[in-house]
Design an enzyme around this catalytic site. Structure first.
Site, short mmCIF file in Angstrom:
data_model
loop_
_atom_site.label_atom_id
_atom_site.label_comp_id
_atom_site.label_asym_id
_atom_site.label_seq_id
_atom_site.Cartn_x
_atom_site.Cartn_y
_atom_site.Cartn_z
N ASP A 1 0.87 -1.17 0.00
CA ASP A 1 0.00 0.00 0.00
C ASP A 1 0.91 1.22 0.00
OD1 ASP A 1 -1.67 2.16 0.56
OD2 ASP A 1 -2.89 1.05 2.00
N TYR B 1 -9.45 15.68 -10.24
CA TYR B 1 -8.77 14.87 -11.25
C TYR B 1 -7.69 15.69 -11.95
CZ TYR B 1 -8.13 11.80 -15.32
OH TYR B 1 -7.61 10.98 -16.29
N LYS C 1 -3.56 14.98 -11.80
CA LYS C 1 -2.77 14.68 -12.99
C LYS C 1 -1.76 15.78 -13.29
CE LYS C 1 -4.81 10.76 -13.69
NZ LYS C 1 -4.09 9.49 -13.43
#
Length: 304
Positions: free
Chosen positions: A78, A175, A179
């Protein structure tokens, strides 16, 4: 040292963080095809699924690396947990005599956290911040522990996998921020690593034909073209192998330092390195965008 033209990465060691599926899997397999030993990490394992609850596993990716001609090693990790990443890098160092040549930060897992319908002020804040932790903090944690192996050897390549290589807004606040931040991670790492002979770049695919996208369109890879009936743009998509071959070409390029700090794309790199997609084609998402989408959505913009 003699370089094997068919396996130019023979003897090299790679870590693909987030190699369970999609672009990460494609990169891991193609690095293996080029001869590398590839540590494939993520949360989805035969020991249990991640919160995404998808069937792909890191072990399956490692098996594909082996089948391609490399050596795949699956390690359930993880990457949001520093202690697990520290242990992973310690294992790599112990097993590979301190060697790590390629680090690919491809952890994502943000699809179910992305709200495409609402502006920032109408979104759930906890969900948005969780997306940033999942998609950005994991990259930072992984680089923090992995980079010392590269710095000690005075060589290496860091690849930050993103979506898009321009400043164009990507349609959803968190988002887009995630990015864009990943590209900036490449820029910042490049600046700090350059004196140590280590390169760092960001890279984007075009319309990626991932397992989830195929599933969403109700098609398989064998019959993927049928998906264009639902989304005509899908006819110009590319497989994860295309992205993987772009990364493998970069990793095998002795002059890769000339690209450090840049945001790259499959549609530019295939022209330089000559690789093809799995079916022998050379998809060019930027060219398709300019021809079919620019009038409606505007230009993609200049690379960052």
């Amino acid at each position: 040292m003699m370089v094997n033209d068919k396996q130019p990465l023979a003897g090299k060691v790679a870590l693909v963080a987030g190699g369970t599926r999609g672009g990460g899997r494609g990169i891991a397999v193609e690095l293996g095809a080029a001869g590398a030993t590839v540590y494939v990490t993520g949360r989805s394992s035969v020991a249990g699924r991640s919160g995404l609850d998808r069937p792909e596993t890191i072990e399956e990716t490692a098996e594909r690396v082996n089948a391609a001609g490399g050596a795949g090693i699956a390690v359930r990790t993880d990457h949001s947990r520093p202690e697990e990443v520290r242990a992973l890098v310690g294992r790599i160092a112990a097993e590979q005599d301190g060697r790590l040549d390629i680090l690919v930060n491809s952890v994502w897992g943000g699809d179910p956290l992305t709200d495409w319908e609402h502006p920032l002020w109408e979104q759930d804040l906890d969900t948005g911040l969780r997306l940033l932790r999942q998609a950005v903090e994991t990259h930072i944690i992984t680089s923090r522990y992995a980079l010392p192996l590269m710095v000690a050897r005075g060589s290496g390549l860091v690849v930050e996998v993103t979506d898009g290589n321009t400043a164009r807004y990507r349609g959803s606040f968190f988002y887009d921020l995630a990015k864009s931040a990943v590209i900036r991670l490449a820029v910042a790492q490049a600046a700090e690593l350059k004196p140590h002979g280590v390169a760092a770049v960001a890279i984007t695919p075009g319309f990626l034909r991932s397992e989830a996208v195929l599933e969403h369109l109700g098609v398989t890879e064998a019959g993927w073209r049928d998906g264009a009936a639902k989304d005509p743009h899908f006819a110009h998509s590319e497989t994860p192998a295309y992205l993987g071959r772009a990364v493998a070409a970069l990793a095998a390029d002795p002059a890769v330092m000339a690209k450090t700090g840049r945001a790259l794309a499959t549609w530019g790199l295939y022209k330089e390195y000559g690789f093809t997609d799995a079916d022998g084609t050379q998809p060019d998402w930027a060219a398709y965008w300019a021809d079919a989408l620019e009038a409606e959505y505007g230009p993609l913009g200049d690379p960052l």
